[in-house]
Design an enzyme around this catalytic site. Sequence first.
Site, PDB file in Angstrom:
ATOM      1  N   CYS A  42     119.557  96.500 -54.595  1.00 14.02           N
ATOM      2  CA  CYS A  42     119.624  95.033 -54.455  1.00 14.02           C
ATOM      3  C   CYS A  42     118.995  94.303 -55.630  1.00 14.02           C
ATOM      4  CB  CYS A  42     119.005  94.522 -53.161  1.00 14.02           C
ATOM      5  SG  CYS A  42     119.140  92.714 -53.105  1.00 14.02           S
ATOM      6  N   CYS A  57     112.979  92.973 -49.621  1.00 13.00           N
ATOM      7  CA  CYS A  57     113.581  91.867 -50.376  1.00 13.00           C
ATOM      8  C   CYS A  57     113.461  90.577 -49.570  1.00 13.00           C
ATOM      9  CB  CYS A  57     115.044  92.198 -50.643  1.00 13.00           C
ATOM     10  SG  CYS A  57     116.005  90.874 -51.391  1.00 13.00           S
ATOM     11  N   SER A  87     115.627  88.575 -48.783  1.00 11.95           N
ATOM     12  CA  SER A  87     116.736  88.399 -47.832  1.00 11.95           C
ATOM     13  C   SER A  87     116.431  89.054 -46.480  1.00 11.95           C
ATOM     14  CB  SER A  87     118.026  88.998 -48.394  1.00 11.95           C
ATOM     15  OG  SER A  87     118.344  88.339 -49.573  1.00 11.95           O
TER      16      SER A  87
HETATM   17  N1  COD Z   1     110.015  76.086 -57.238  1.00 17.25           N
HETATM   18  C1  COD Z   1     109.785  77.094 -58.099  1.00 17.25           C
HETATM   19  N2  COD Z   1     109.614  78.386 -57.716  1.00 17.25           N
HETATM   20  C2  COD Z   1     109.682  78.639 -56.400  1.00 17.25           C
HETATM   21  C3  COD Z   1     109.916  77.639 -55.430  1.00 17.25           C
HETATM   22  C4  COD Z   1     110.075  76.302 -55.900  1.00 17.25           C
HETATM   23  N3  COD Z   1     110.290  75.308 -55.070  1.00 17.25           N
HETATM   24  N4  COD Z   1     109.931  78.212 -54.203  1.00 17.25           N
HETATM   25  C5  COD Z   1     109.725  79.523 -54.393  1.00 17.25           C
HETATM   26  N5  COD Z   1     109.570  79.786 -55.709  1.00 17.25           N
HETATM   27  C6  COD Z   1     109.345  81.080 -56.337  1.00 17.25           C
HETATM   28  C7  COD Z   1     108.321  81.940 -55.623  1.00 17.25           C
HETATM   29  O1  COD Z   1     107.004  81.653 -56.048  1.00 17.25           O
HETATM   30  C8  COD Z   1     108.757  83.359 -56.024  1.00 17.25           C
HETATM   31  O2  COD Z   1     108.115  83.795 -57.203  1.00 17.25           O
HETATM   32  C9  COD Z   1     110.257  83.226 -56.294  1.00 17.25           C
HETATM   33  O3  COD Z   1     110.549  81.815 -56.264  1.00 17.25           O
HETATM   34  C10 COD Z   1     111.126  83.902 -55.221  1.00 17.25           C
HETATM   35  O4  COD Z   1     110.867  85.265 -55.225  1.00 17.25           O
HETATM   36  P1  COD Z   1     110.985  86.205 -53.934  1.00 17.25           P
HETATM   37  O5  COD Z   1     110.251  87.466 -54.256  1.00 17.25           O
HETATM   38  O6  COD Z   1     110.584  85.437 -52.738  1.00 17.25           O
HETATM   39  O7  COD Z   1     112.540  86.459 -53.791  1.00 17.25           O
HETATM   40  P2  COD Z   1     113.537  87.625 -54.282  1.00 17.25           P
HETATM   41  O8  COD Z   1     113.510  87.701 -55.762  1.00 17.25           O
HETATM   42  O9  COD Z   1     113.299  88.883 -53.511  1.00 17.25           O
HETATM   43  O10 COD Z   1     114.975  87.052 -53.734  1.00 17.25           O
HETATM   44  C11 COD Z   1     115.431  85.850 -54.158  1.00 17.25           C
HETATM   45  C12 COD Z   1     116.835  85.519 -53.554  1.00 17.25           C
HETATM   46  C13 COD Z   1     117.250  84.232 -54.186  1.00 17.25           C
HETATM   47  C14 COD Z   1     117.820  86.600 -53.914  1.00 17.25           C
HETATM   48  C15 COD Z   1     116.761  85.431 -52.010  1.00 17.25           C
HETATM   49  O11 COD Z   1     115.769  84.514 -51.648  1.00 17.25           O
HETATM   50  C16 COD Z   1     118.094  84.948 -51.418  1.00 17.25           C
HETATM   51  O12 COD Z   1     118.359  83.772 -51.331  1.00 17.25           O
HETATM   52  N6  COD Z   1     118.944  85.893 -51.015  1.00 17.25           N
HETATM   53  C17 COD Z   1     120.251  85.604 -50.448  1.00 17.25           C
HETATM   54  C18 COD Z   1     121.327  85.780 -51.455  1.00 17.25           C
HETATM   55  C19 COD Z   1     121.772  87.187 -51.739  1.00 17.25           C
HETATM   56  O13 COD Z   1     122.348  87.496 -52.750  1.00 17.25           O
HETATM   57  N7  COD Z   1     121.511  88.111 -50.868  1.00 17.25           N
HETATM   58  C20 COD Z   1     121.930  89.451 -51.045  1.00 17.25           C
HETATM   59  C21 COD Z   1     120.839  90.400 -50.928  1.00 17.25           C
HETATM   60  S1  COD Z   1     119.404  89.833 -51.691  1.00 17.25           S
HETATM   61 ZN    ZN Z   2     118.109  91.783 -51.346  1.00 21.20          ZN
END
Ligand code: COD
Ligand code: ZN
Length: 380
Positions: free
Chosen positions: A180, A47, A49
């Site tokens: 998660c 993930c 995180s």
């Molecule tokens: N504008 C638009 N899209 C964007 C931008 C931007 N500026 N930056 C990144 N993205 C896109 C990426 O292309 C990607 O597709 C997506 O955003 C993010 O996806 P992942 O695969 O990197 O992230 P996830 O889905 O695994 O996790 C996202 C979270 C928001 C949960 C994570 O980053 C986070 O902040 N976790 C902490 C909060 C939490 O609840 N943690 C507990 C365990 S996860």
């Molecule tokens: Zn997670």
Amino acid sequence: MSTVGKVIKCKAAIAWEAGNPFSIEEVEVAPPKEHEIRVKIVATGVCRSDAHAINPNFKEGLFPVILGHEGAGIVESTGPGVTQFKPGDKVIPLYMPQCGQCKFCLSPKTNLCEKISKIKTAISDQDLMPNGTSRFTCRGKQIYHFMGTSTFSEYTVVSETSLVKIDAAAPLDKVCLIGCGFSTGYGAVINTAKVEPGSTCAVFGLGGVGLSAVMGCKAAGASRIFVIDINKDKFSLAKELGATDCLNPQDFKKPIQEVITEINDGGVDFAIECIGNIAIMKAALECTTVGWGTCTIVGVAVGGQSIPVSPMQLIMGKKINATFFGGWKSVDSVPKLVSDYMAKKFNLDALVTYTLPFDKINDAFDLMYEGKSIRTILVF
Ligand code: COD
Ligand code: ZN
């Protein structure tokens, strides 16, 4: 030969310091102490995180550490006083515990639990067992736990309030995502935003969490689901899962919130931020309609920045809230979510881009950094 009561030597991925690849090492995993359980991890997701935790800008991380918080496995042995688990049970470790006794567990208003000892900085919490010691050593050094789960190890030890038994027939290489990503995104929509039938939604970020939020919007009966991502490769799957309008902010001269408010009659009813970027959190609030728009924050920004929110946005009736583990009370909800998956009520398989042997963990992180995977599942 039985391993009960003995130290187990097994494979784990150690993050020795921030910013470097994981190193696959032989670690010693001590037997579970009172009210603890040792679990053989069968599968674990990767993930964002976990990536945050080894990002040099994320100041709270402790090293060396065994990360991983999206796993599923089988109970190997139980410590004294454990009554709810037995060897052979299929289980999911819970980074959000549910002790059932603290003021938070006793309230229906939150899914937080006091067992997250540093409740104010939950994300890097539970780096040791509740008695303040580690069950992991490697090359003579104590290794920190992570989020009370540490699923990047073939065997891990968790507190009994951080574990739940699930259906014996559940495929662990899929339901680990309920630990998660799926629960976080889907629950943000269902439990926290409380998306209503016929409403309009905008989901920012199409990782495993954001796509699960899209599934939640669809299940809640949203009539229009905008999705926003700078990686257009994410759009086809988002459409399959229910997105109606896919927007890449880089295709527009105007800020994306203005684009959405223009297309959708002054803004959407619900916006969900699944990126962890404060500029996007601001955009998410601003793309909701005045009067009743609700912005739900899922991401946490690396580096502890704050969101610049204008009070006028709130005075005009917009609301902002946030969610941790999708608002699910973990012990109560995770087995039900597993059953719902088994009953085909939602699609976890769509989130699994790759399934790789555990040794390929650094490749799994590269696939995530390069935007080429939704989720990679590592199997032991
Ligand atoms: N504008 C638009 N899209 C964007 C931008 C931007 N500026 N930056 C990144 N993205 C896109 C990426 O292309 C990607 O597709 C997506 O955003 C993010 O996806 P992942 O695969 O990197 O992230 P996830 O889905 O695994 O996790 C996202 C979270 C928001 C949960 C994570 O980053 C986070 O902040 N976790 C902490 C909060 C939490 O609840 N943690 C507990 C365990 S996860
Ligand atoms: Zn997670």
